[in-house]
Design an enzyme around this catalytic site. Structure first.
Site, short mmCIF file in Angstrom:
data_model
loop_
_atom_site.label_atom_id
_atom_site.label_comp_id
_atom_site.label_asym_id
_atom_site.label_seq_id
_atom_site.Cartn_x
_atom_site.Cartn_y
_atom_site.Cartn_z
N LYS B 98 0.79 -1.20 -0.02
CA LYS B 98 0.00 0.18 0.01
C LYS B 98 0.97 1.05 -0.10
O LYS B 98 1.78 1.50 1.14
CB LYS B 98 -0.92 -0.08 1.27
N GLY B 159 -8.91 8.53 9.58
CA GLY B 159 -9.18 8.72 10.93
C GLY B 159 -10.38 9.65 11.32
O GLY B 159 -10.59 9.92 12.66
N ALA B 185 -10.14 4.69 3.86
CA ALA B 185 -10.00 6.00 4.94
C ALA B 185 -11.40 6.87 5.03
O ALA B 185 -11.81 7.02 3.94
CB ALA B 185 -8.95 6.95 4.73
N GLY B 186 -11.75 7.13 6.22
CA GLY B 186 -12.50 7.94 6.35
C GLY B 186 -14.14 7.27 6.88
O GLY B 186 -14.91 7.97 7.64
N ASN B 207 -10.10 0.89 9.16
CA ASN B 207 -9.38 0.74 10.25
C ASN B 207 -9.84 1.09 11.58
O ASN B 207 -10.17 0.72 12.66
CB ASN B 207 -8.09 1.06 10.02
N SER B 208 -9.67 2.66 11.62
CA SER B 208 -10.30 3.44 12.80
C SER B 208 -11.52 3.10 13.30
O SER B 208 -12.22 2.77 14.74
CB SER B 208 -10.09 4.93 12.73
#
Lengths: 70, 259
Positions: B98, B159, B185-186, B207-208
Protein backbone atom coordinates in the site's frame (compact mmCIF):
# COMPACT_ATOMS: atom_id res chain seq x y z
CA UNK A 1 40.07 -8.03 25.30
CA UNK A 2 38.70 -7.46 21.83
CA UNK A 3 38.48 -4.01 20.34
CA UNK A 4 35.06 -2.34 20.50
CA UNK A 5 33.31 -0.32 17.80
CA UNK A 6 30.42 2.11 18.04
CA UNK A 7 27.58 1.98 15.54
CA UNK A 8 24.09 3.50 15.32
CA UNK A 9 21.20 1.10 15.91
CA UNK A 10 17.73 2.53 15.28
CA UNK A 11 19.16 6.00 15.79
CA UNK A 12 20.97 5.25 19.05
CA UNK A 13 24.65 4.62 19.77
CA UNK A 14 25.55 1.01 20.37
CA UNK A 15 28.93 -0.51 21.21
CA UNK A 16 29.91 -4.04 20.27
CA UNK A 17 33.10 -6.03 19.59
CA UNK A 18 34.90 -5.30 16.33
CA UNK A 19 34.20 -7.99 13.76
CA UNK A 20 30.63 -8.53 14.95
CA UNK A 21 28.09 -9.55 12.35
CA UNK A 22 24.49 -8.45 11.95
CA UNK A 23 23.50 -11.79 13.49
CA UNK A 24 25.70 -11.05 16.54
CA UNK A 25 24.01 -7.65 16.87
CA UNK A 26 20.52 -9.19 16.76
CA UNK A 27 21.49 -11.70 19.42
CA UNK A 28 22.95 -9.02 21.68
CA UNK A 29 19.81 -6.86 21.58
CA UNK A 30 17.49 -9.80 22.01
CA UNK A 31 15.57 -9.54 18.75
CA UNK A 32 16.44 -12.95 17.37
CA UNK A 33 13.00 -14.25 18.37
CA UNK A 34 11.23 -11.58 16.31
CA UNK A 35 10.63 -11.34 12.59
CA UNK A 36 12.82 -8.38 11.76
CA UNK A 37 14.20 -6.71 8.67
CA UNK A 38 17.76 -5.43 8.87
CA UNK A 39 19.12 -2.49 6.93
CA UNK A 40 22.74 -1.31 7.12
CA UNK A 41 23.52 2.11 5.64
CA UNK A 42 20.30 1.93 3.57
CA UNK A 43 21.23 -1.50 2.20
CA UNK A 44 18.87 -4.37 3.03
CA UNK A 45 20.70 -7.31 4.64
CA UNK A 46 18.73 -10.48 4.04
CA UNK A 47 18.50 -13.16 6.76
CA UNK A 48 20.86 -15.49 4.86
CA UNK A 49 23.56 -12.81 4.80
CA UNK A 50 23.35 -11.64 8.40
CA UNK A 51 25.95 -14.06 9.78
CA UNK A 52 28.56 -13.05 7.22
CA UNK A 53 27.81 -9.31 7.13
CA UNK A 54 30.45 -7.66 9.35
CA UNK A 55 29.63 -4.33 10.93
CA UNK A 56 32.08 -1.43 10.77
CA UNK A 57 32.56 1.58 13.01
CA UNK A 58 29.93 4.22 12.28
CA UNK A 59 27.51 1.91 10.45
CA UNK A 60 23.86 2.94 10.63
CA UNK A 61 21.70 -0.09 11.32
CA UNK A 62 17.91 -0.19 11.24
CA UNK A 63 16.11 -3.16 12.79
CA UNK A 64 12.46 -3.09 11.78
CA UNK A 65 9.35 -5.06 12.62
CA UNK A 66 5.75 -5.04 11.45
CA UNK A 67 3.52 -3.13 13.83
CA UNK A 68 -0.11 -2.07 13.60
CA UNK A 69 -0.95 0.33 10.79
CA UNK A 70 -3.82 1.22 8.50
CA UNK B 1 -18.72 -17.08 -6.44
CA UNK B 2 -18.45 -13.30 -6.46
CA UNK B 3 -14.75 -12.96 -5.68
CA UNK B 4 -12.42 -10.01 -5.58
CA UNK B 5 -9.48 -10.36 -7.95
CA UNK B 6 -6.38 -8.27 -7.32
CA UNK B 7 -3.40 -9.11 -9.47
CA UNK B 8 -3.18 -12.90 -9.44
CA UNK B 9 -4.86 -13.12 -6.04
CA UNK B 10 -8.49 -14.01 -5.37
CA UNK B 11 -10.30 -13.03 -2.19
CA UNK B 12 -13.79 -13.99 -1.08
CA UNK B 13 -13.87 -11.17 1.49
CA UNK B 14 -14.19 -7.59 0.27
CA UNK B 15 -13.27 -6.08 3.61
CA UNK B 16 -9.64 -5.12 4.14
CA UNK B 17 -8.71 -4.35 7.72
CA UNK B 18 -6.06 -2.02 9.07
CA UNK B 19 -4.29 -3.07 12.26
CA UNK B 20 -3.42 0.30 13.80
CA UNK B 21 -4.89 2.07 16.83
CA UNK B 22 -6.23 -1.05 18.57
CA UNK B 23 -6.02 -1.08 22.37
CA UNK B 24 -3.96 -4.28 22.26
CA UNK B 25 -2.63 -6.84 19.82
CA UNK B 26 -5.01 -9.45 21.17
CA UNK B 27 -8.08 -7.26 20.51
CA UNK B 28 -6.77 -6.54 17.02
CA UNK B 29 -6.27 -10.24 16.30
CA UNK B 30 -9.80 -11.01 17.53
CA UNK B 31 -11.17 -8.29 15.24
CA UNK B 32 -9.22 -9.63 12.26
CA UNK B 33 -10.63 -13.11 12.86
CA UNK B 34 -14.18 -11.82 13.40
CA UNK B 35 -14.04 -9.74 10.20
CA UNK B 36 -13.24 -12.72 7.99
CA UNK B 37 -10.81 -10.45 6.16
CA UNK B 38 -8.10 -12.01 4.03
CA UNK B 39 -5.97 -8.92 3.51
CA UNK B 40 -4.65 -6.80 6.37
CA UNK B 41 -2.39 -3.77 6.41
CA UNK B 42 0.67 -3.47 8.64
CA UNK B 43 3.30 -0.75 9.09
CA UNK B 44 7.07 -0.89 9.47
CA UNK B 45 8.40 0.30 12.80
CA UNK B 46 11.73 0.25 14.60
CA UNK B 47 12.26 -2.72 16.90
CA UNK B 48 12.19 -1.54 20.50
CA UNK B 49 14.27 -3.50 22.98
CA UNK B 50 12.09 -2.26 25.83
CA UNK B 51 8.96 -3.62 24.17
CA UNK B 52 9.73 -7.01 22.64
CA UNK B 53 6.71 -8.97 21.50
CA UNK B 54 5.26 -6.06 19.50
CA UNK B 55 5.98 -7.84 16.25
CA UNK B 56 2.71 -8.63 14.47
CA UNK B 57 4.12 -10.75 11.65
CA UNK B 58 3.91 -14.11 13.40
CA UNK B 59 0.48 -13.71 15.06
CA UNK B 60 -1.13 -12.30 11.91
CA UNK B 61 0.30 -14.85 9.52
CA UNK B 62 -0.74 -17.62 11.91
CA UNK B 63 -4.37 -16.81 11.09
CA UNK B 64 -5.38 -19.09 8.19
CA UNK B 65 -5.91 -17.35 4.87
CA UNK B 66 -4.37 -13.99 5.81
CA UNK B 67 -2.21 -12.08 3.34
CA UNK B 68 -0.25 -9.06 4.54
CA UNK B 69 -0.30 -5.72 2.76
CA UNK B 70 2.45 -3.57 4.29
CA UNK B 71 2.09 0.18 3.92
CA UNK B 72 4.74 2.82 3.37
CA UNK B 73 3.44 5.04 6.13
CA UNK B 74 6.06 7.45 7.40
CA UNK B 75 7.35 8.12 3.90
CA UNK B 76 7.02 11.69 2.69
CA UNK B 77 8.76 11.21 -0.67
CA UNK B 78 8.66 8.64 -3.45
CA UNK B 79 12.24 7.56 -2.67
CA UNK B 80 11.37 6.87 0.96
CA UNK B 81 8.27 4.94 -0.03
CA UNK B 82 10.22 2.80 -2.49
CA UNK B 83 12.81 1.97 0.18
CA UNK B 84 10.07 1.16 2.72
CA UNK B 85 8.35 -1.09 0.18
CA UNK B 86 11.54 -3.02 -0.54
CA UNK B 87 12.21 -3.54 3.17
CA UNK B 88 8.60 -4.54 3.77
CA UNK B 89 8.71 -7.13 1.01
CA UNK B 90 11.78 -8.74 2.58
CA UNK B 91 9.88 -9.07 5.81
CA UNK B 92 6.39 -9.96 4.58
CA UNK B 93 7.17 -12.16 1.62
CA UNK B 94 4.04 -10.56 0.17
CA UNK B 95 4.02 -8.76 -3.17
CA UNK B 96 1.32 -6.37 -1.96
CA UNK B 97 2.27 -2.83 -1.04
CA UNK B 98 0.00 0.00 0.00
CA UNK B 99 1.74 3.13 -1.21
CA UNK B 100 0.91 5.77 1.34
CA UNK B 101 2.73 9.09 1.18
CA UNK B 102 1.31 11.94 3.21
CA UNK B 103 3.68 14.75 4.01
CA UNK B 104 1.38 16.78 6.25
CA UNK B 105 0.33 15.23 9.59
CA UNK B 106 -2.37 17.89 10.00
CA UNK B 107 -4.58 16.43 7.27
CA UNK B 108 -2.74 13.28 6.12
CA UNK B 109 -3.80 13.93 2.52
CA UNK B 110 -1.84 11.75 0.09
CA UNK B 111 0.75 13.48 -2.10
CA UNK B 112 -0.42 12.64 -5.64
CA UNK B 113 2.90 13.40 -7.34
CA UNK B 114 5.14 11.39 -5.00
CA UNK B 115 2.54 8.60 -4.88
CA UNK B 116 2.49 8.37 -8.67
CA UNK B 117 6.30 8.31 -8.93
CA UNK B 118 6.68 5.63 -6.24
CA UNK B 119 3.87 3.50 -7.67
CA UNK B 120 5.38 3.56 -11.15
CA UNK B 121 8.77 2.36 -9.85
CA UNK B 122 7.31 -0.32 -7.60
CA UNK B 123 4.97 -1.70 -10.27
CA UNK B 124 8.00 -2.14 -12.54
CA UNK B 125 9.74 -4.04 -9.72
CA UNK B 126 6.90 -6.54 -9.62
CA UNK B 127 5.04 -5.28 -6.57
CA UNK B 128 1.26 -5.48 -6.50
CA UNK B 129 0.84 -1.77 -5.93
CA UNK B 130 -2.25 -0.43 -4.18
CA UNK B 131 -1.87 3.33 -3.82
CA UNK B 132 -3.79 5.39 -1.26
CA UNK B 133 -4.87 8.44 -3.25
CA UNK B 134 -7.06 11.52 -3.28
CA UNK B 135 -10.39 10.81 -4.99
CA UNK B 136 -9.10 12.10 -8.32
CA UNK B 137 -10.30 10.24 -11.45
CA UNK B 138 -7.40 11.50 -13.59
CA UNK B 139 -4.78 10.36 -11.09
CA UNK B 140 -6.58 7.03 -10.68
CA UNK B 141 -6.42 6.40 -14.43
CA UNK B 142 -2.75 7.39 -14.59
CA UNK B 143 -1.94 4.94 -11.79
CA UNK B 144 -3.84 2.20 -13.58
CA UNK B 145 -1.78 2.88 -16.70
CA UNK B 146 1.39 2.81 -14.56
CA UNK B 147 0.64 -0.80 -13.61
CA UNK B 148 -1.10 -0.53 -10.24
CA UNK B 149 -3.36 -3.50 -9.45
CA UNK B 150 -5.89 -1.35 -7.59
CA UNK B 151 -6.51 2.24 -6.59
CA UNK B 152 -7.56 3.20 -3.09
CA UNK B 153 -9.18 6.64 -3.08
CA UNK B 154 -10.12 8.17 0.24
CA UNK B 155 -13.71 8.56 1.38
CA UNK B 156 -12.56 11.33 3.72
CA UNK B 157 -9.49 12.12 5.83
CA UNK B 158 -7.77 9.22 7.63
CA UNK B 159 -9.36 8.57 11.01
CA UNK B 160 -11.89 11.40 10.57
CA UNK B 161 -15.05 9.31 10.42
CA UNK B 162 -16.45 11.75 7.85
CA UNK B 163 -17.64 8.92 5.64
CA UNK B 164 -18.02 9.17 1.88
CA UNK B 165 -17.37 12.89 1.52
CA UNK B 166 -15.89 12.23 -1.93
CA UNK B 167 -18.85 10.17 -3.18
CA UNK B 168 -19.32 11.96 -6.53
CA UNK B 169 -15.63 11.65 -7.41
CA UNK B 170 -15.63 8.01 -6.31
CA UNK B 171 -18.50 7.29 -8.70
CA UNK B 172 -16.45 8.67 -11.61
CA UNK B 173 -13.39 6.63 -10.58
CA UNK B 174 -15.51 3.47 -10.35
CA UNK B 175 -17.08 4.11 -13.75
CA UNK B 176 -13.73 4.71 -15.45
CA UNK B 177 -11.55 2.15 -13.71
CA UNK B 178 -10.51 -1.19 -15.16
CA UNK B 179 -8.86 -2.22 -11.88
CA UNK B 180 -10.50 -2.69 -8.47
CA UNK B 181 -11.46 0.50 -6.65
CA UNK B 182 -11.14 0.26 -2.89
CA UNK B 183 -12.40 3.04 -0.65
CA UNK B 184 -9.72 3.61 1.94
CA UNK B 185 -10.04 5.96 4.88
CA UNK B 186 -12.75 7.96 6.55
CA UNK B 187 -15.48 5.34 6.95
CA UNK B 188 -17.17 5.52 10.33
CA UNK B 189 -20.05 3.06 10.32
CA UNK B 190 -21.09 -0.14 8.54
CA UNK B 191 -23.86 1.69 6.63
CA UNK B 192 -21.20 3.82 4.93
CA UNK B 193 -19.30 0.68 3.94
CA UNK B 194 -22.52 -0.79 2.55
CA UNK B 195 -23.17 2.40 0.60
CA UNK B 196 -19.65 2.32 -0.87
CA UNK B 197 -20.24 -1.24 -2.02
CA UNK B 198 -23.68 -0.37 -3.44
CA UNK B 199 -21.99 2.39 -5.45
CA UNK B 200 -19.86 -0.28 -7.06
CA UNK B 201 -16.64 -0.15 -5.06
CA UNK B 202 -14.82 -3.47 -5.20
CA UNK B 203 -13.80 -3.44 -1.53
CA UNK B 204 -13.34 -1.13 1.44
CA UNK B 205 -10.43 -0.70 3.80
CA UNK B 206 -11.39 0.07 7.38
CA UNK B 207 -9.20 0.67 10.41
CA UNK B 208 -10.19 3.38 12.90
CA UNK B 209 -13.92 2.61 12.81
CA UNK B 210 -13.20 -0.90 14.05
CA UNK B 211 -10.15 -0.17 16.22
CA UNK B 212 -11.76 2.54 18.35
CA UNK B 213 -15.24 0.97 18.53
CA UNK B 214 -16.56 -0.01 21.95
CA UNK B 215 -16.28 -3.65 20.93
CA UNK B 216 -13.86 -3.99 18.01
CA UNK B 217 -14.47 -7.68 17.16
CA UNK B 218 -18.24 -7.15 17.01
CA UNK B 219 -17.81 -3.99 14.94
CA UNK B 220 -15.50 -5.92 12.60
CA UNK B 221 -18.24 -8.49 12.10
CA UNK B 222 -20.81 -5.72 11.50
CA UNK B 223 -18.58 -4.20 8.80
CA UNK B 224 -18.14 -7.61 7.20
CA UNK B 225 -21.91 -8.10 7.03
CA UNK B 226 -22.45 -4.59 5.67
CA UNK B 227 -19.81 -5.03 3.00
CA UNK B 228 -21.31 -8.37 1.96
CA UNK B 229 -24.84 -6.91 1.89
CA UNK B 230 -23.77 -3.86 -0.10
CA UNK B 231 -21.94 -5.98 -2.63
CA UNK B 232 -24.88 -8.35 -2.95
CA UNK B 233 -27.21 -5.40 -3.56
CA UNK B 234 -24.90 -3.95 -6.20
CA UNK B 235 -24.67 -7.31 -7.97
CA UNK B 236 -28.44 -7.76 -7.79
CA UNK B 237 -29.04 -4.44 -9.54
CA UNK B 238 -30.38 -1.52 -7.53
CA UNK B 239 -33.57 0.17 -8.78
CA UNK B 240 -33.39 3.54 -10.49
CA UNK B 241 -34.61 6.62 -8.66
CA UNK B 242 -37.80 8.24 -9.89
CA UNK B 243 -38.89 11.83 -9.46
CA UNK B 244 -42.48 10.78 -8.97
CA UNK B 245 -44.27 8.02 -7.09
CA UNK B 246 -44.63 4.70 -8.88
CA UNK B 247 -47.39 2.60 -7.34
CA UNK B 248 -46.67 -0.82 -5.94
CA UNK B 249 -50.34 -1.75 -5.54
CA UNK B 250 -53.02 -1.84 -8.22
CA UNK B 251 -54.89 1.46 -8.42
CA UNK B 252 -57.87 0.09 -10.32
CA UNK B 253 -60.91 1.06 -8.34
CA UNK B 254 -63.15 -1.52 -6.79
CA UNK B 255 -64.09 0.46 -3.70
CA UNK B 256 -65.69 3.25 -5.68
CA UNK B 257 -69.42 3.85 -5.78
CA UNK B 258 -69.89 3.25 -9.50
CA UNK B 259 -70.55 -0.36 -10.41
Amino acid sequence: MSQMITIQVNGESFTLPAGSSVSNLLASIGSEQESVATVVNDQIVRPDNRASFRLKKGDRVEILIFAGGG
Amino acid sequence: MDSLHIGSYTFSSRLILGTGKFSSSSVMLEAVKASGTQLVTVALRRFNREQPGDDLFTPLTSIPGITLMPNTSGASTAAEAVQAARIARELSGSPFIKVEIHPNPQHLMPDPIETYEASKILAKEGFLVMPYIPADPVLAKRLEEAGCVSVMPLGSAIGSGQGLATAEMLKIIIRESAIPVIVDAGLRSPSEAALAMEMGCDAVLVNSAVAVAGNPPVMAEAFAEAVAAGRKAFAAGIMEKSGIAVATSPLTSFLGTEA
